[in-house]
Design a protein around this motif. Structure first.
Motif, PDB file in Angstrom:
ATOM      1  N   TRP A  37      24.961  68.123  64.148  1.00  0.00           N
ATOM      2  CA  TRP A  37      24.855  69.393  63.436  1.00  0.00           C
ATOM      3  C   TRP A  37      25.957  69.545  62.394  1.00  0.00           C
ATOM      4  CZ3 TRP A  37      21.048  72.484  62.543  1.00  0.00           C
ATOM      5  CH2 TRP A  37      21.265  73.766  62.071  1.00  0.00           C
ATOM      6  N   SER A  38      27.036  68.791  62.528  1.00  0.00           N
ATOM      7  CA  SER A  38      28.134  68.893  61.569  1.00  0.00           C
ATOM      8  C   SER A  38      27.795  68.215  60.239  1.00  0.00           C
ATOM      9  CB  SER A  38      29.409  68.287  62.156  1.00  0.00           C
ATOM     10  OG  SER A  38      29.271  66.892  62.311  1.00  0.00           O
ATOM     11  N   ARG A  39      26.743  67.464  60.198  1.00  0.00           N
ATOM     12  CA  ARG A  39      26.339  66.763  58.973  1.00  0.00           C
ATOM     13  C   ARG A  39      25.323  67.599  58.183  1.00  0.00           C
ATOM     14  NH1 ARG A  39      28.585  61.945  60.161  1.00  0.00           N
ATOM     15  NH2 ARG A  39      28.430  61.166  62.269  1.00  0.00           N
ATOM     16  N   PRO A  40      25.566  67.786  56.879  1.00  0.00           N
ATOM     17  CA  PRO A  40      24.645  68.609  56.087  1.00  0.00           C
ATOM     18  C   PRO A  40      23.203  68.109  56.111  1.00  0.00           C
ATOM     19  CG  PRO A  40      26.645  68.207  54.840  1.00  0.00           C
ATOM     20  CD  PRO A  40      26.725  67.363  56.092  1.00  0.00           C
ATOM     21  N   TRP A  41      22.993  66.795  56.100  1.00  0.00           N
ATOM     22  CA  TRP A  41      21.612  66.296  56.071  1.00  0.00           C
ATOM     23  C   TRP A  41      20.863  66.654  57.347  1.00  0.00           C
ATOM     24  CZ3 TRP A  41      20.354  62.914  59.898  1.00  0.00           C
ATOM     25  CH2 TRP A  41      21.394  62.199  60.480  1.00  0.00           C
ATOM     26  N   SER A  42      21.547  66.725  58.479  1.00  0.00           N
ATOM     27  CA  SER A  42      20.899  67.135  59.730  1.00  0.00           C
ATOM     28  C   SER A  42      20.481  68.595  59.640  1.00  0.00           C
ATOM     29  CB  SER A  42      21.847  66.965  60.923  1.00  0.00           C
ATOM     30  OG  SER A  42      22.205  65.632  61.085  1.00  0.00           O
ATOM     31  N   ARG A  43      21.389  69.429  59.166  1.00  0.00           N
ATOM     32  CA  ARG A  43      21.074  70.845  59.005  1.00  0.00           C
ATOM     33  C   ARG A  43      19.965  71.033  57.977  1.00  0.00           C
ATOM     34  NH1 ARG A  43      26.793  70.957  58.896  1.00  0.00           N
ATOM     35  NH2 ARG A  43      26.772  71.523  56.691  1.00  0.00           N
ATOM     36  N   TYR A  44      19.961  70.202  56.941  1.00  0.00           N
ATOM     37  CA  TYR A  44      18.948  70.262  55.886  1.00  0.00           C
ATOM     38  C   TYR A  44      17.557  70.003  56.459  1.00  0.00           C
ATOM     39  CZ  TYR A  44      16.670  68.937  51.450  1.00  0.00           C
ATOM     40  OH  TYR A  44      15.835  68.832  50.369  1.00  0.00           O
ATOM     41  N   LEU A  45      17.436  68.984  57.288  1.00  0.00           N
ATOM     42  CA  LEU A  45      16.135  68.671  57.892  1.00  0.00           C
ATOM     43  C   LEU A  45      15.685  69.776  58.845  1.00  0.00           C
ATOM     44  CD1 LEU A  45      16.502  64.828  58.515  1.00  0.00           C
ATOM     45  CD2 LEU A  45      15.233  65.995  56.693  1.00  0.00           C
ATOM     46  N   VAL A  46      16.603  70.308  59.632  1.00  0.00           N
ATOM     47  CA  VAL A  46      16.261  71.404  60.549  1.00  0.00           C
ATOM     48  C   VAL A  46      15.852  72.643  59.753  1.00  0.00           C
ATOM     49  CG1 VAL A  46      17.185  72.995  62.291  1.00  0.00           C
ATOM     50  CG2 VAL A  46      17.657  70.537  62.463  1.00  0.00           C
ATOM     51  N   ALA A  47      16.585  72.950  58.687  1.00  0.00           N
ATOM     52  CA  ALA A  47      16.250  74.110  57.859  1.00  0.00           C
ATOM     53  C   ALA A  47      14.879  73.940  57.218  1.00  0.00           C
ATOM     54  CB  ALA A  47      17.320  74.332  56.793  1.00  0.00           C
ATOM     55  N   VAL A  65      23.376  78.143  55.902  1.00  0.00           N
ATOM     56  CA  VAL A  65      23.413  77.282  57.092  1.00  0.00           C
ATOM     57  C   VAL A  65      23.668  75.822  56.724  1.00  0.00           C
ATOM     58  CG1 VAL A  65      22.086  76.453  59.080  1.00  0.00           C
ATOM     59  CG2 VAL A  65      21.927  78.841  58.377  1.00  0.00           C
ATOM     60  N   VAL A  66      22.902  75.312  55.770  1.00  0.00           N
ATOM     61  CA  VAL A  66      23.000  73.880  55.456  1.00  0.00           C
ATOM     62  C   VAL A  66      24.297  73.557  54.721  1.00  0.00           C
ATOM     63  CG1 VAL A  66      21.942  71.940  54.234  1.00  0.00           C
ATOM     64  CG2 VAL A  66      20.499  73.602  55.426  1.00  0.00           C
ATOM     65  N   PHE A  67      24.519  74.233  53.604  1.00  0.00           N
ATOM     66  CA  PHE A  67      25.664  73.876  52.766  1.00  0.00           C
ATOM     67  C   PHE A  67      26.846  74.825  52.923  1.00  0.00           C
ATOM     68  CE2 PHE A  67      21.930  71.964  50.835  1.00  0.00           C
ATOM     69  CZ  PHE A  67      22.320  70.643  50.883  1.00  0.00           C
ATOM     70  N   ARG A  68      26.667  75.887  53.697  1.00  0.00           N
ATOM     71  CA  ARG A  68      27.749  76.832  53.985  1.00  0.00           C
ATOM     72  C   ARG A  68      28.493  77.198  52.704  1.00  0.00           C
ATOM     73  NH1 ARG A  68      29.497  73.519  59.416  1.00  0.00           N
ATOM     74  NH2 ARG A  68      27.608  74.047  60.563  1.00  0.00           N
ATOM     75  N   SER A  69      27.699  77.570  51.723  1.00  0.00           N
ATOM     76  CA  SER A  69      28.212  77.760  50.374  1.00  0.00           C
ATOM     77  C   SER A  69      28.668  79.189  50.114  1.00  0.00           C
ATOM     78  CB  SER A  69      27.114  77.396  49.369  1.00  0.00           C
ATOM     79  OG  SER A  69      27.528  77.684  48.055  1.00  0.00           O
ATOM     80  N   TYR A 102      21.015  70.476  45.647  1.00  0.00           N
ATOM     81  CA  TYR A 102      21.580  71.594  46.390  1.00  0.00           C
ATOM     82  C   TYR A 102      23.061  71.374  46.667  1.00  0.00           C
ATOM     83  CZ  TYR A 102      16.732  72.952  47.574  1.00  0.00           C
ATOM     84  OH  TYR A 102      15.422  73.313  47.551  1.00  0.00           O
ATOM     85  N   LYS A 103      23.376  70.191  47.134  1.00  0.00           N
ATOM     86  CA  LYS A 103      24.757  69.913  47.544  1.00  0.00           C
ATOM     87  C   LYS A 103      25.728  69.895  46.363  1.00  0.00           C
ATOM     88  CE  LYS A 103      27.665  66.852  50.195  1.00  0.00           C
ATOM     89  NZ  LYS A 103      27.739  65.877  51.243  1.00  0.00           N
ATOM     90  N   TYR A 104      25.330  69.240  45.270  1.00  0.00           N
ATOM     91  CA  TYR A 104      26.276  69.024  44.180  1.00  0.00           C
ATOM     92  C   TYR A 104      26.128  69.990  42.995  1.00  0.00           C
ATOM     93  CZ  TYR A 104      27.341  64.865  46.790  1.00  0.00           C
ATOM     94  OH  TYR A 104      27.716  64.010  47.799  1.00  0.00           O
ATOM     95  N   LEU A 105      25.018  70.724  42.935  1.00  0.00           N
ATOM     96  CA  LEU A 105      24.830  71.642  41.810  1.00  0.00           C
ATOM     97  C   LEU A 105      24.687  73.096  42.243  1.00  0.00           C
ATOM     98  CD1 LEU A 105      22.327  69.520  39.688  1.00  0.00           C
ATOM     99  CD2 LEU A 105      24.778  69.789  39.332  1.00  0.00           C
ATOM    100  N   LEU A 106      23.693  73.378  43.053  1.00  0.00           N
ATOM    101  CA  LEU A 106      23.368  74.769  43.354  1.00  0.00           C
ATOM    102  C   LEU A 106      24.309  75.440  44.343  1.00  0.00           C
ATOM    103  CD1 LEU A 106      19.483  74.623  43.565  1.00  0.00           C
ATOM    104  CD2 LEU A 106      20.916  75.350  41.679  1.00  0.00           C
ATOM    105  N   PHE A 107      24.680  74.736  45.393  1.00  0.00           N
ATOM    106  CA  PHE A 107      25.421  75.368  46.470  1.00  0.00           C
ATOM    107  C   PHE A 107      26.851  74.871  46.623  1.00  0.00           C
ATOM    108  CE2 PHE A 107      20.930  75.747  48.023  1.00  0.00           C
ATOM    109  CZ  PHE A 107      20.813  77.077  47.677  1.00  0.00           C
ATOM    110  N   ARG A 108      27.376  74.282  45.588  1.00  0.00           N
ATOM    111  CA  ARG A 108      28.792  73.898  45.649  1.00  0.00           C
ATOM    112  C   ARG A 108      29.603  75.173  45.482  1.00  0.00           C
ATOM    113  NH1 ARG A 108      30.884  72.375  39.965  1.00  0.00           N
ATOM    114  NH2 ARG A 108      29.194  73.195  38.748  1.00  0.00           N
ATOM    115  N   THR A 109      30.671  75.244  46.208  1.00  0.00           N
ATOM    116  CA  THR A 109      31.531  76.412  46.125  1.00  0.00           C
ATOM    117  C   THR A 109      32.433  76.262  44.916  1.00  0.00           C
ATOM    118  OG1 THR A 109      31.449  76.648  48.503  1.00  0.00           O
ATOM    119  CG2 THR A 109      33.229  77.781  47.369  1.00  0.00           C
ATOM    120  N   PRO A 110      32.493  77.282  44.057  1.00  0.00           N
ATOM    121  CA  PRO A 110      33.367  77.185  42.881  1.00  0.00           C
ATOM    122  C   PRO A 110      34.819  76.956  43.298  1.00  0.00           C
ATOM    123  CG  PRO A 110      31.949  79.119  42.750  1.00  0.00           C
ATOM    124  CD  PRO A 110      31.785  78.537  44.121  1.00  0.00           C
ATOM    125  N   ARG A 111      35.520  76.181  42.520  1.00  0.00           N
ATOM    126  CA  ARG A 111      36.927  75.906  42.808  1.00  0.00           C
ATOM    127  C   ARG A 111      37.744  77.179  42.608  1.00  0.00           C
ATOM    128  NH1 ARG A 111      37.305  70.434  43.388  1.00  0.00           N
ATOM    129  NH2 ARG A 111      35.805  69.220  42.212  1.00  0.00           N
TER     130      ARG A 111
END
Length: 146
Positions: free
Chosen positions: A4-14, A59-63, A118-127
């Motif tokens: 569950w700590s891996r984003p791809w696992s959460r991505y598939l469940v979501a 849930v997935v990217f905790r963004s 999602y990971k690198y564009l949409l849901f990345r947290t701004p610095r």
């Protein structure tokens, strides 16, 4: 749970959860409320769109990404996905592949590139730090210097 700590696992469940949510809404609207299928399908789609967006973001990217820009990007990506799925299914079907196989391939392709988007564009947290701030050092008894 380590998986569950891996984003791809959460991505598939979501994704699976969103599919089930869509089916549940469709059945509620059509069978429960006896609304027309066109209305039921459209409302189920848009309800699931919002549900899936929230699942991916929280849930997935905790963004902590801002909602408005990421939702606009999510919507634009959905439009691109629609065109891509249509093209992939059409081309593969005309090449002789069955519809289920075409849809399977199209879903796989879209699922993979969506994860990256999602990971690198949409849901990345701004610095929170500016580029220059990271290189500043505190001098004991003095001021910040670069």
């Amino acid at each position: 749970m380590k998986w569950w700590s891996r984003p791809w696992s959460r991505y598939l469940v979501a994704g699976g959860t969103s599919f089930l949510f869509n089916v549940a809404l469709l059945n509620l609207f059509r069978e429960g409320f006896h609304w027309p299928i066109e209305l039921s399908a459209a409302l189920a789609f848009w309800g699931t769109f919002g549900f899936s967006y929230t699942m991916q973001r929280r849930v997935v990217f905790r963004s902590g990404a801002r909602v408005a820009p990421s939702m606009v990007g999510y919507g634009l990506l959905a439009l691109v996905n629609s065109v891509a799925v249509t093209a992939i299914v059409t081309v593969l079907n005309r090449a002789g592949l069955g519809l289920a196989s075409c849809q399977f391939v199209a879903t796989g392709v879209v699922t993979c590139w969506n994860f990256v988007a999602y990971k690198y564009l949409l849901f990345r947290t701004p610095r929170t730090l500016h580029a220059g701030a990271a290189s500043q050092h505190l001098v004991p008894g003095g001021s910040n210097v670069r």
